[in-house]
Design an enzyme around this catalytic site. Structure first.
Site, PDB file in Angstrom:
ATOM      1  CG  ASP A   1      -0.188   0.196   2.539  1.00  0.00           C
ATOM      2  OD1 ASP A   1       0.813  -0.525   2.746  1.00  0.00           O
ATOM      3  OD2 ASP A   1      -0.603   1.041   3.357  1.00  0.00           O
TER       4      ASP A   1
ATOM      5  CD  GLU B   1       4.391   0.349   6.968  1.00  0.00           C
ATOM      6  OE1 GLU B   1       5.296   0.584   7.775  1.00  0.00           O
ATOM      7  OE2 GLU B   1       4.017   1.194   6.106  1.00  0.00           O
TER       8      GLU B   1
END
Length: 417
Positions: free
Chosen positions: A80, A175
């Site tokens: 991400d 994350e």
């Protein structure tokens, strides 16, 4: 090196921005686009036991090619990108043989990446830089890490003369919003230890990070016509301002470095009737970390006492939630895993830069879940913004470090037998 550049660009052009306001995992459906691509790519290069679960956590195995017993090690990165800046429609720009001068990212908007401001650029004169076009972030955090892990596994598969034990790789969502390790199945991963490839400058090797908490502070008020407000109006925005002014001056991100902790106000929305303040609390020292949280509660009590008679109830409420802790406590008992990474860097001509992380990684949470997990450089700079860049040579160096760690783990374990 073109192979690394092409692979990296194929990842960053896929929008994988996460969303802290979402309650799903992954927090955005678009993260699946890269996740599925990675699964196919891992299979295509020859990895085994490639899996993806219902929350988009990816795992794969490179089997050992030695007969003696070797610890299973892992390499982990997240796919991400940060919601702090636009991660859609990324148009990477290639700057070959960087000359040490200003780089015009976007002429129309007069956005320039300059070594006069970002001095680290001068470390990479003569190298190939990958930058943004000035309108988005780049996504080197942490698609550079994914690029490096996939490329290193491909290299080991194609060069079986390099001896190594069993290697596990893991790619995670979310994350950037602090949830990357929340659903990571450490038992399924099955590694004795791992490394996150999620640092910045070449040589970074980190095994201590902030203790972290987030605070949401809500202020109430009373709205009265301003012409008749004397002694009656309570403006929640002004109370929030008083609260901020009670925080220690000089203890903000822009005024601290190294082991120094901070309070960081990152969102403030309000009206006369209600204002919501969001901030994060960071400190490497656990005792100082606890005192910082206590200070938030102390300020809250002070303001509530001040307005108790006029407002009739608590005018301020503070919700404080711990986010992650300093991995040092979990890594020091197995310090040899840091020593192996340090030795790997030295053997390929990299000067290790061992320093504390002024932030956190999946590795900090994973270390507390039973998987000790130091952090290694991925090569990017200026994460989470339009000035982000990564030298292709740095990604190549990270690939070499991964390969060397795999090799040293097998050799050193054999020597102990």
């Amino acid at each position: 090196m073109q192979h690394i550049i092409d692979r990296f660009i194929s990842y960053v052009i896929i929008d994988t921005e996460s969303d802290a306001n979402s309650e799903t995992t992954p927090s955005t459906t678009k993260q699946w686009d890269l996740a599925h691509k990675l699964v196919e790519e891992l299979k295509n290069i020859g990895m085994q036991d490639v899996t993806i679960d219902d929350k988009s956590y990816i795992m794969a195995t490179l089997p050992s090619n030695v007969e003696h017993e070797v610890p299973t090690i892992g390499f982990i990165s997240h796919f991400d990108t940060s919601p702090d800046f636009c991660g859609a429609n990324i148009k990477p720009q290639i700057v070959p043989n960087y000359d040490g001068k200003d780089i015009v990212l976007n002429a129309d908007k007069n956005i320039v990446l300059s070594p006069s401001y970002f001095k680290d650029l001068l470390l990479y004169k003569g190298q190939t830089l990958i930058t943004t076009d000035g309108t988005t972030l780049l996504g080197a955090d942490d698609k550079a890490g994914i690029t490096e892990i996939v490329t290193a596994m491909e290299f080991l598969i194609n060069n079986p003369e390099i001896k190594h034990g069993k290697i596990r790789v893991g790619f995670t969502p979310d994350e950037e919003i602090g949830r990357g390790a929340h659903h990571f199945d450490v038992a399924k991963f099955g590694a004795d230890w791992a490394y996150t490839m999620d640092g910045s400058q070449v040589g970074e090797l980190e095994y201590e990070n902030f203790n972290a908490a987030g605070a949401k502070v809500t202020f109430k008020g009373k709205s009265v016509h301003p012409g008749y407000a004397k002694g009656k109006m309570i403006n929640s925005m002004l109370i929030a301002n008083d609260f901020i002014n009670e925080l220690p001056h000089g203890e903000t991100p822009q005024e601290t470095k190294g082991y120094e902790g901070f309070f960081h106000v990152h969102h403030l929305t309000g009206s006369i009737e209600e204002t919501v303040l969001e901030l994060i609390i960071r400190d490497h020292n656990k005792k100082k970390f606890e005192k910082r949280k206590e200070l938030i509660e102390k300020i809250t009590r002070k303001i509530n006492k001040k307005f108790a008679k006029q407002f009739g109830e608590d005018i301020v409420t503070a919700e404080i939630k711990d986010q992650y802790y300093n991995m040092k406590e979990k890594v020091l008992p197995v310090k040899h895993i840091v020593d192996i990474a340090e030795k790997a860097m030295k053997e390929i001509g990299i000067k290790p830069l061992i320093k504390p992380i002024r932030g956190g990684t999946d590795g900090s949470q994973l270390s507390y879940k039973g998987l000790p997990c130091p952090n290694i450089f991925a090569g990017g700079h200026n994460f989470h913004g339009k000035y982000e860049y990564v030298p292709a040579e740095s990604m190549q160096k990270a690939v070499e470090v991964i390969v060397k760690i795999a090799e040293l783990t097998a050799i050193e374990n054999s020597a102990r037998k």
